[in-house]
Design an enzyme around this catalytic site. Sequence first.
Site, short mmCIF file in Angstrom:
data_model
loop_
_atom_site.label_atom_id
_atom_site.label_comp_id
_atom_site.label_asym_id
_atom_site.label_seq_id
_atom_site.Cartn_x
_atom_site.Cartn_y
_atom_site.Cartn_z
CG ASP A 148 -5.69 -3.90 -6.28
OD1 ASP A 148 -6.04 -2.72 -6.48
OD2 ASP A 148 -4.55 -4.21 -5.89
CG ASP B 231 -6.79 0.48 0.65
OD1 ASP B 231 -6.91 1.11 -0.41
OD2 ASP B 231 -5.69 0.16 1.12
CD GLU C 232 -3.07 1.63 -4.54
OE1 GLU C 232 -2.47 2.59 -4.01
OE2 GLU C 232 -3.49 0.63 -3.89
#
Length: 417
Positions: free
Chosen positions: A80, A141, A175
């Site tokens: 995610d 990320d 996360e």
Amino acid sequence: MDKLLARFLEYVSIDTQSDPYSKSTPSTEKQWNLAKKLVLELHQIGMQEVSIDENAYIMATLPSNMEKDVPTIGFISHMDTSPDFSGSRVKPQVVENYNGEDIVLNKAKNIVLSPSYFEDLEQYKGQTLITTDGTTLLGADDKAGITEIITAMEYLVQHPEIKHGTIRIAFTPDEEIGRGAHKFDVEKFGADWAYTMDGSQIGELEYENFNAASVKIKIEGKSVHPGYAKGKMVSAIGIANEFLGLLPSREVPEHTTGREGFFHVHKLKGEIELAEIELIIRDHDSGHFEARKELLKDIASKLNKKHGDCIHLKIEEQYQNMKEKVEPVFHIVEIAEEAMLSLGIEPIIKPIRGGTDGSQLSFMGLPCPNIFAGGHNFHGKYEYIPLESMQKAVQVIVKICELTAVQIQSNGKRKKS
């Protein structure tokens, strides 16, 4: 590096933004779009025991190619992207042979990525940078981590001469909203320890993180005509301002660094009858962390006595400092450090000013330090990543697998040199 770049660009094009207000796992249906693609790709590169459960947790195995028993190790990243900034219709820009000057992300909106503000850019002159177009985040990320893990596994499959034990990999949802490890099956994963590939700049190696909690404050007021309000009106907005004014003004993200903790108000809305505050508490020191929670309770208690029982405070624990669980098996940090040094990478060992899946997994029985994925300026339009840093991360993964096979005995202890 062409395949590495192509893989990364394909992953970031898929919107996987998570939603903290959703109760489902994954929190957004669109995370399945990347999850299903990754499962197919893991089969294609030759991974075994590829699985995906009803909550979109992906696991796969690269079997050992050694005759002796060595520990099973793992590598983990999350699918995610942050809900803080749009991850829809990501249009990455590739800047080859970066010249060290300003990068225009979006000419129409005058959005510029400048080394005069983001000094880290200066160390990547001559390299290939992947940036946003100024309208979305990039998604390094942690799609960089996913890219690096899959690329490293593909390399090991294609180079059986490199000796390694059993390697397990996993990709998790959610996360970014603190739930990445909540439904992670540690027993099924079956690793002795693992590494999250979820750090920032090249060289980062982390085994300390914040203790963390989220806080929701609901303030109930009473609305009365302002001309006749004396002694009758209770302004929820005014009490919210009073509450925030009692917090230490310098203990906020923009004024803290290193192991310094903070309060961070990230949502505030209100009317006379109802105001709501959402904030997070962060601190590396467990004693200071507890003191921060007590301060909020004390403020709420004092204001409730002053204004009537109008404040409702809810504190929820999120994760703990994994240092406590990693230090007893510190050789897992030493192996990663040696892997970096052998590749000419200077390890940057420092506490994480945040958390990773690894912090929760460490307390679930899977010690899990964090290794760089290579990106910078996460969660916003100035996010970028050097392609060379991603390549180095791939090499670190491969080297850790090699070193573990050579140095670690089946009982998990490091051989004496």
